[in-house]
Motif scaffolding. Sequence first.
Motif, short mmCIF file in Angstrom:
data_model
loop_
_atom_site.label_atom_id
_atom_site.label_comp_id
_atom_site.label_asym_id
_atom_site.label_seq_id
_atom_site.Cartn_x
_atom_site.Cartn_y
_atom_site.Cartn_z
N GLY A 1 -10.64 -60.71 -25.85
CA GLY A 1 -10.85 -62.12 -25.50
C GLY A 1 -10.05 -62.55 -24.29
O GLY A 1 -10.58 -63.24 -23.39
N VAL A 2 -8.79 -62.13 -24.22
CA VAL A 2 -7.95 -62.46 -23.07
C VAL A 2 -8.49 -61.80 -21.81
O VAL A 2 -8.51 -62.40 -20.72
N TRP A 3 -8.95 -60.57 -21.95
CA TRP A 3 -9.52 -59.84 -20.81
C TRP A 3 -10.76 -60.58 -20.29
O TRP A 3 -10.90 -60.80 -19.08
N GLU A 4 -11.66 -60.96 -21.18
CA GLU A 4 -12.87 -61.68 -20.78
C GLU A 4 -12.53 -63.02 -20.15
O GLU A 4 -13.12 -63.41 -19.12
N LEU A 5 -11.58 -63.74 -20.75
CA LEU A 5 -11.19 -65.04 -20.22
C LEU A 5 -10.56 -64.91 -18.84
O LEU A 5 -10.86 -65.71 -17.93
N ALA A 6 -9.70 -63.92 -18.67
CA ALA A 6 -9.05 -63.72 -17.37
C ALA A 6 -10.08 -63.39 -16.29
O ALA A 6 -9.95 -63.84 -15.14
N ALA A 7 -11.11 -62.64 -16.65
CA ALA A 7 -12.16 -62.31 -15.68
C ALA A 7 -12.99 -63.55 -15.34
O ALA A 7 -13.33 -63.78 -14.16
N ASN A 8 -13.35 -64.35 -16.34
CA ASN A 8 -14.16 -65.54 -16.10
C ASN A 8 -13.40 -66.61 -15.32
O ASN A 8 -14.01 -67.38 -14.57
N MET A 9 -12.09 -66.68 -15.51
CA MET A 9 -11.27 -67.66 -14.79
C MET A 9 -10.80 -67.15 -13.44
O MET A 9 -10.02 -67.81 -12.76
N ASN A 10 -11.27 -65.96 -13.04
CA ASN A 10 -10.92 -65.35 -11.75
C ASN A 10 -9.42 -65.06 -11.63
O ASN A 10 -8.87 -65.05 -10.52
N TRP A 11 -8.77 -64.84 -12.77
CA TRP A 11 -7.37 -64.43 -12.72
C TRP A 11 -7.25 -62.96 -12.32
O TRP A 11 -6.22 -62.55 -11.79
N ILE A 12 -8.29 -62.18 -12.61
CA ILE A 12 -8.34 -60.78 -12.22
C ILE A 12 -9.65 -60.51 -11.49
O ILE A 12 -10.62 -61.26 -11.63
N THR B 1 -12.90 -58.61 -11.16
CA THR B 1 -13.78 -57.79 -11.99
C THR B 1 -14.26 -56.55 -11.27
O THR B 1 -14.71 -55.59 -11.92
N MET B 2 -14.20 -56.55 -9.94
CA MET B 2 -14.60 -55.35 -9.20
C MET B 2 -13.62 -54.21 -9.46
O MET B 2 -13.99 -53.03 -9.41
N LEU B 3 -12.38 -54.57 -9.80
CA LEU B 3 -11.35 -53.56 -10.05
C LEU B 3 -11.16 -53.29 -11.54
O LEU B 3 -10.78 -52.18 -11.93
N THR B 4 -11.38 -54.29 -12.38
CA THR B 4 -11.07 -54.16 -13.80
C THR B 4 -12.29 -54.28 -14.71
O THR B 4 -12.20 -53.95 -15.89
N SER B 5 -13.42 -54.78 -14.18
CA SER B 5 -14.60 -55.08 -14.98
C SER B 5 -14.22 -56.09 -16.07
O SER B 5 -13.18 -56.74 -16.00
N LYS B 6 -15.07 -56.26 -17.09
CA LYS B 6 -14.77 -57.13 -18.22
C LYS B 6 -15.62 -56.71 -19.41
O LYS B 6 -16.65 -56.02 -19.25
N PRO B 7 -15.25 -57.09 -20.64
CA PRO B 7 -15.95 -56.60 -21.83
C PRO B 7 -17.44 -56.86 -21.83
O PRO B 7 -18.23 -55.99 -22.24
N GLY C 1 -15.94 -43.75 -10.18
CA GLY C 1 -14.85 -44.03 -9.25
C GLY C 1 -15.23 -43.77 -7.81
O GLY C 1 -14.80 -44.49 -6.90
N GLN C 2 -16.05 -42.76 -7.57
CA GLN C 2 -16.45 -42.44 -6.20
C GLN C 2 -17.37 -43.49 -5.60
O GLN C 2 -17.31 -43.76 -4.39
N VAL C 3 -18.23 -44.10 -6.40
CA VAL C 3 -19.18 -45.10 -5.90
C VAL C 3 -18.71 -46.53 -6.21
O VAL C 3 -19.46 -47.48 -6.04
N PHE C 4 -17.46 -46.67 -6.69
CA PHE C 4 -16.85 -47.97 -6.98
C PHE C 4 -17.65 -48.78 -8.01
O PHE C 4 -17.81 -49.99 -7.86
N GLN C 5 -18.15 -48.10 -9.04
CA GLN C 5 -18.81 -48.78 -10.15
C GLN C 5 -17.84 -48.80 -11.34
O GLN C 5 -17.86 -47.92 -12.20
N MET C 6 -17.01 -49.81 -11.36
CA MET C 6 -15.99 -49.89 -12.41
C MET C 6 -16.61 -50.11 -13.78
O MET C 6 -16.02 -49.73 -14.80
N ASN C 7 -17.79 -50.71 -13.83
CA ASN C 7 -18.46 -50.87 -15.12
C ASN C 7 -18.75 -49.52 -15.75
O ASN C 7 -18.56 -49.32 -16.96
N LEU C 8 -19.21 -48.58 -14.93
CA LEU C 8 -19.50 -47.24 -15.42
C LEU C 8 -18.21 -46.53 -15.85
O LEU C 8 -18.18 -45.86 -16.89
#
Length: 293
Positions: free
Chosen positions: A61-72, A74-80, A253-260
């Motif tokens: 929940g904190v991870w998702e909230l931090a991503a939605n609030m632009n605290w982190i 998402t290109m680097l950390t993704s989100k749940p 990691g090579q194609v910068f797809q952090m979701n994958l």
Amino acid sequence: MSVPNPKILSASSDVKAESFVQRVPNGKSPSVQYQSYLRKQRHRYLSIRLAQWLVLIVFLGVWELAANMNWIDTMLTSKPSQIFASFKELLIKGEILHHTWITSKETLLGFIISMMMGTLIAILLWSSSFLSEVVEPYIVVLNALPKVALGPIFYIWLGDRLSIYGMAIAISIIVTVIMVHSGFQEISKGKMKLMESFGATRWQMLKMVVLPASIPNFVATMKVNVGLTLVGVIMGEFLSSKAGLGFLITYGGQVFQMNLVMTSITILAILSVLMYWLVNMAGKKMQKIYHFD
């Protein structure tokens, strides 16, 4: 010879039965204290499981909230939510099942081979103290050697597929030898002397005393090895694979797809938990068979 009076025997048996009923209420029902103990243990177990799930839910929940609030970023950390969407997409395409099966198969085979080979080597070292002292410094060196340095050698010697098994076995086999052999040496000397006094051979002592008494240590070795083997497989897939979760992590990691990348890591974490659970269940079964509860 006088014959006992049947009435006296009957009265005596009645007294014993009454005293037994007084000691154990309702025949076979447990005592109130024991029932209270069981309730406490059940409550503790449920509390621990609830706390574990709560920690996971709060973390996500904190991870998702931090991503939605632009605290982190998402290109680097993704989100749940993105990880779940990526998993669903890969599942529909059938790719994730294929890569998960490849990694699972490699881990299972590497685990079985390393446990068998390591146990056999430990038995050889136990059977000969001279051989054990000769080989000991080499085992210490191999255990301290960073196994990732052997990756290019395995790739040249074994090829792109078999090098993954070589990496997995290299990481786990030395630990197996050390732990199993240490368990053999911890067997009571008195038991061994007793077997020798009965004229038992070395093989009979191994079969009847050493191996059964080493079951707890063997189970502990299995629990350690399942994680090490998985680490070895992922390291091998990083170097020379065309499929598997390690391949997906490297490709993402090579194609910068952090979701994958994060999806593969999540599946890898679930897979490691399942493998540890299976090994734990197998260990409990072995302990029950050999009465080491």
